[in-house]
Design an enzyme around this catalytic site. Sequence first.
Site, PDB file in Angstrom:
ATOM      1  CG  HIS A 195      -2.192   0.750   1.047  1.00  0.00           C
ATOM      2  ND1 HIS A 195      -2.384   1.666   0.033  1.00  0.00           N
ATOM      3  CD2 HIS A 195      -3.357   0.734   1.766  1.00  0.00           C
ATOM      4  CE1 HIS A 195      -3.605   2.182   0.124  1.00  0.00           C
ATOM      5  NE2 HIS A 195      -4.210   1.639   1.163  1.00  0.00           N
ATOM      6  CG  ASP A 199      -3.229   4.738  -2.925  1.00  0.00           C
ATOM      7  OD1 ASP A 199      -2.699   4.254  -1.897  1.00  0.00           O
ATOM      8  OD2 ASP A 199      -3.061   5.923  -3.283  1.00  0.00           O
TER       9      ASP A 199
END
Length: 221
Positions: A195, A199
């Site tokens: 992450h 995204d």
Amino acid sequence: MLRLVTTARPIDLATWPRREHFEHYRDRVPCTYAVTVDVDVTEMAAALRASGRKTYVAQVWALASLVNRHAEFRTTLTADGAPATWDELHPMFTVLNPERETFAAVWAPFDADFGRFHDVAADLLATHRSATTFFPQDDVPANTFDVSSLPWTSFTGFTLQVAGGWDHFAPIFTLGRYTERDGRTVLPLAVQVHHAVADGFHTARLVNELQELASDPSWIS
């Protein structure tokens, strides 16, 4: 196979739009996420049957072409721990030794020309089908990403728990067995992403672009 020379270019943190997100998901809330999707590969499968080229190699090439299209999937760290971007990533993919029921991981240099890539990768698969070591090639470059295949089963979810892998930023792809649904051929694909570097927006874009390649497989011929 000769090792390819490449450079990881440091990212200018002062101008990097992702700096705050990178620091948050690397230092304060380190996490990865996995997305499993169905890709309609009807046209791609038909084109491959007509061409006689290998399905697995085509899948690997398609993923590699998209990874190399987007810098977020080529993120790494410099020796002093600063974020950087590889100029290019090369796919590392699995090949099963059916007698031992173990697999080897081999890599091929990415080539934007599918035909040239196919010939190199197909030869690697044939050569290392009987490999008895995990990494049978002499020199594996640092700038690789992983693709594995489970052609024996389909799936609706797949995740990897990578212990201590908080600085592993390259995506990991897992391919499943084709299924037929309403006259269409569907490929399950799992994408594991850190992450800190990407995204849901970035992963969704990659998946959508993969669908575009599968729906218009003119690159195969």
